[in-house]
Design an enzyme around this catalytic site. Structure first.
Site, PDB file in Angstrom:
ATOM      1  CE1 TYR A 238      -4.467  -2.366   5.340  1.00 36.00           C
ATOM      2  CE2 TYR A 238      -3.550  -0.170   5.037  1.00 36.00           C
ATOM      3  CZ  TYR A 238      -4.096  -1.317   4.505  1.00 36.00           C
ATOM      4  OH  TYR A 238      -4.273  -1.435   3.146  1.00 36.00           O
TER       5      TYR A 238
ATOM      6  CB  SER B  11      -0.868   0.014   1.266  1.00 39.94           C
ATOM      7  OG  SER B  11      -1.532   1.265   1.405  1.00 39.94           O
TER       8      SER B  11
END
Ligand code: NAD
Ligand code: MG
Length: 292
Positions: free
Chosen positions: A197, A184
């Protein structure tokens, strides 16, 4: 014909909305484009056998549909409560004339991770492509607001799950196989609301580079894809605070959130022979935000 990347897909301008984790694609407002009407295959994965975790919705669903239309048989994993989303993807794989195998379960469960691989191999008759895509993302107002339990759930889903599925898959992968992790933009620009995360996404980059060092000499390529803001059920199911759900992704240089189908090409490329000299790489698809 030339298409402007700012306007080629409909601008996502979502109203505030909330779903229980893990969220359903078919309840997103507006619906995201997972390629059902837009992805055209070119036989680039003819005869391959792929396993995609979290293949029911969002990016994983777009990859599953694209792989099938490129000629691959596809197994998907997802949580049992996501069956309505999975049904849509299974139908699309079968409509492409390919074999679909679906095996719902919880990637926090070590036995399930191993069974998922073994049952997928049995159903498809082998395994050539593994896409580690499933993750959980639950926002919190900074480090002290992340309970030990939440931290543990995120690590077990994103890290332990990917580790165990990959380890089980290695027994079946042969030269020519491709492993793809999903990182990401959060790996490089972590949001203060997504600390746990973001850690796991940086770990995907690190693991794919380290594993590439081990496996590339054996003819197995390992890479990551790093998406920017993509409109998927991850976001309105406690993935972002409500004020960030409205206007989601509009700060990207392209001025809009991405649709899941816009990631499909990256995963097809990395799985295909077109990427035969690419291993240990992270391919960003961030809407223009620079990555290191
Ligand atoms: P998504 O919600 O559609 O997909 C995530 C999937 O993870 C779910 O469908 C679910 O099946 C699976 N999952 C979650 N917890 C699980 C568990 N305990 N056991 C089994 N499966 C579980 O959302 P998405 O945005 O398409 O996410 C796909 C990947 O893309 C994730 O790795 C995410 O980190 C990554 N990503 C997304 C964005 C974005 O903006 N949407 C940006 C960067 C990276
Ligand atoms: Mg889902």
């Amino acid at each position: 014909m030339v298409n402007d990347p700012r306007t080629i897909f409909p601008k996502v301008d979502p109203p505030q909305q909330i779903q229980a984790e893990p969220g359903l694609d078919i309840k997103l407002e507006p619906l995201a484009d997972i390629g059902l009407d837009s992805y055209q295959g070119h036989n680039r994965l003819a005869g391959r056998k792929a396993l995609i975790t979290g293949g029911d919705s969002g990016i994983g669903a777009a990859v599953a549909i694209a792989y099938a239309r490129e000629g691959a048989d596809v197994a998907i994993s997802y949580l049992p409560e996501e069956q309505p989303d999975a049904d849509r993807v299974i139908a699309a794989i079968e409509e492409a004339g390919r074999t679909a195998f679906a095996y719902p379960g919880d990637l926090k469960d070590a036995d399930y991770c191993r069974e998922l691989v073994e049952k997928s191999v049995a159903a498809l008759g082998g395994l050539d492509i593994l896409v580690n895509n499933a993750s959980r993302q639950i926002w919190a107002e900074g480090l002290t607001e992340i309970s030990d339990e939440q931290f543990d759930l995120t690590m077990r889903t994103n890290l332990h799950g990917s580790f165990r599925v990959t380890k089980a898959a290695l027994a079946h992968l042969k030269p020519g196989a491709s492993i793809i992790f999903t990182s990401s933009i959060q790996a490089y620009e972590p949001s203060p609301t997504l600390l746990d995360y973001a850690m796991t996404k940086a770990a995907m980059n690190n693991l794919s580079k380290g594993l590439a060092a081990e496996l590339t000499p054996k003819g197995i390529r390992v890479n990551s894809v790093a998406p920017g803001p993509i409109w998927t059920p991850l976001q309105p199911s406690h993935g972002q605070p409500q004020e960030k759900v409205a206007g989601f992704g509009q700060q990207a240089p392209l001025g809009r959130a991405g649709h899941p189908v816009e990631l499909a090409g990256a995963y097809v490329f990395l799985a295909s022979d077109e990427a035969s000299y690419v291993s240990g790489e992270t391919l960003g698809a961030t809407g223009g935000s620079p990555t290191p």
